[in-house]
Design an enzyme around this catalytic site. Structure first.
Site, PDB file in Angstrom:
ATOM      1  CG  LEU A 100      -2.194  -0.723   1.575  1.00 22.90           C
ATOM      2  CD1 LEU A 100      -3.054  -0.468   2.158  1.00 22.90           C
ATOM      3  CD2 LEU A 100      -3.257   0.388   0.403  1.00 22.90           C
ATOM      4  CG  HIS A 117      -8.094  -3.524  -8.564  1.00 25.90           C
ATOM      5  ND1 HIS A 117      -7.575  -3.968  -7.872  1.00 25.90           N
ATOM      6  CD2 HIS A 117      -9.303  -4.328  -8.961  1.00 25.90           C
ATOM      7  CE1 HIS A 117      -8.376  -4.525  -7.125  1.00 25.90           C
ATOM      8  NE2 HIS A 117      -9.332  -4.785  -7.135  1.00 25.90           N
TER       9      HIS A 117
HETATM   10  C1  GRF Z   1      -2.431  -7.434 -12.735  1.00 27.18           C
HETATM   11  O1  GRF Z   1      -4.037  -8.611 -12.695  1.00 27.18           O
HETATM   12  C2  GRF Z   1      -2.970  -5.737 -12.313  1.00 27.18           C
HETATM   13  O2  GRF Z   1      -4.139  -5.393 -12.467  1.00 27.18           O
HETATM   14  C3  GRF Z   1      -2.497  -6.278 -10.479  1.00 27.18           C
HETATM   15  O3  GRF Z   1      -1.457  -6.788 -10.606  1.00 27.18           O
HETATM   16  C4  GRF Z   1      -1.105  -8.019 -11.358  1.00 27.18           C
HETATM   17  C5  GRF Z   1       0.731  -7.728 -12.220  1.00 27.18           C
HETATM   18  O4  GRF Z   1       0.535  -8.496 -13.053  1.00 27.18           O
HETATM   19  N1  GRF Z   1      -2.582  -5.089  -9.824  1.00 27.18           N
HETATM   20  P1  GRF Z   1       2.113  -8.244 -13.435  1.00 27.18           P
HETATM   21  O5  GRF Z   1       3.069  -8.253 -12.144  1.00 27.18           O
HETATM   22  O6  GRF Z   1       1.786  -6.308 -14.679  1.00 27.18           O
HETATM   23  O7  GRF Z   1       2.067  -9.018 -14.702  1.00 27.18           O
END
Ligand code: GRF
Length: 207
Positions: A100, A117
């Protein structure tokens, strides 16, 4: 909001904790010319983050900052901020960053920290968003790029994309459908920010 002199690519600092597929998508879009930005530094709070390898392959400066070696979040974030400043970062991009963000980083980069997200916010914030969507029984889910504030996935929304939830979906199949959209959405949202946006209340609009 972000002061980008004409023709100068927006300088990004990308914070990751793991796989880094969104970072990869951002780097690919910069390379193919559809995103007018440059990744000035990648910071990971995990030494073994796979995303660091992608960044190194693209010749991007990579820095590991170990949260565990600091007594407080603010001491940790002071080092993150000084690393971002050292690389003249204008926009902080959270891409699978599992911590966070606290007041030190948010104070220094007000309205200049963004996150992606894997749900249509404000539905299903926090961890396991796709599992939450399946359990709730929604027929559409998706992904959201938003500004980061002190809450959990509560900041103003920049862009969203929807995907259908199919009857035979598992967490894995839904996650992979959403992730494909994330890889298009995040570079597109950053490009919008590079061109400039303004706020109408909580609404993020193009001037
Ligand atoms: C993604 O699903 C994003 O939405 C979330 O964490 C994941 C990260 O995936 N916040 P990556 O590390 O970019 O492959």
């Amino acid at each position: 909001m972000i002061d980008v002199p004409n023709g100068t690519p927006l300088s990004l600092g990308v914070l990751i904790s793991g796989r880094g597929s969104n970072l990869q998508a951002i780097l690919n879009n910069i390379k193919n010319g559809s995103l007018s930005a440059s990744v000035s530094v990648v910071i990971s709070n995990r030494k073994d983050a796979i995303g660091l390898k992608h960044a190194e392959e693209h010749g991007v400066a990579c820095v590991f900052v170990d949260r565990k070696s600091f007594n407080s979040k603010s001491d940790y974030e002071k080092v993150v901020v000084s690393t971002l400043k050292k690389h003249s970062v204008q926009l902080v991009v959270l891409a699978g960053y599992m911590l966070l963000v606290g007041p030190v980083l948010l104070g220094e980069y007000e309205n200049r920290v963004v996150n992606i997200h894997p749900s249509l916010l404000p539905s299903f914030p926090g961890l396991d968003a796709q599992k939450q969507a399946l359990e709730y029984g929604v027929k559409f889910s998706g992904c959201t790029v938003h500004f980061v504030d002190e809450g959990m996935d509560t900041g103003p929304i920049i862009l969203q994309a929807a995907v259908p939830v199919l009857d035979d979906d598992t967490e894995e199949s839904l996650s992979s459908r959403v992730l494909k959209e994330e890889h298009k959405l995040y570079p597109a949202a950053i490009q919008i920010l590079a061109e400039g946006v303004t706020f109408k209340g909580r609404r993020v609009v193009r001037p």
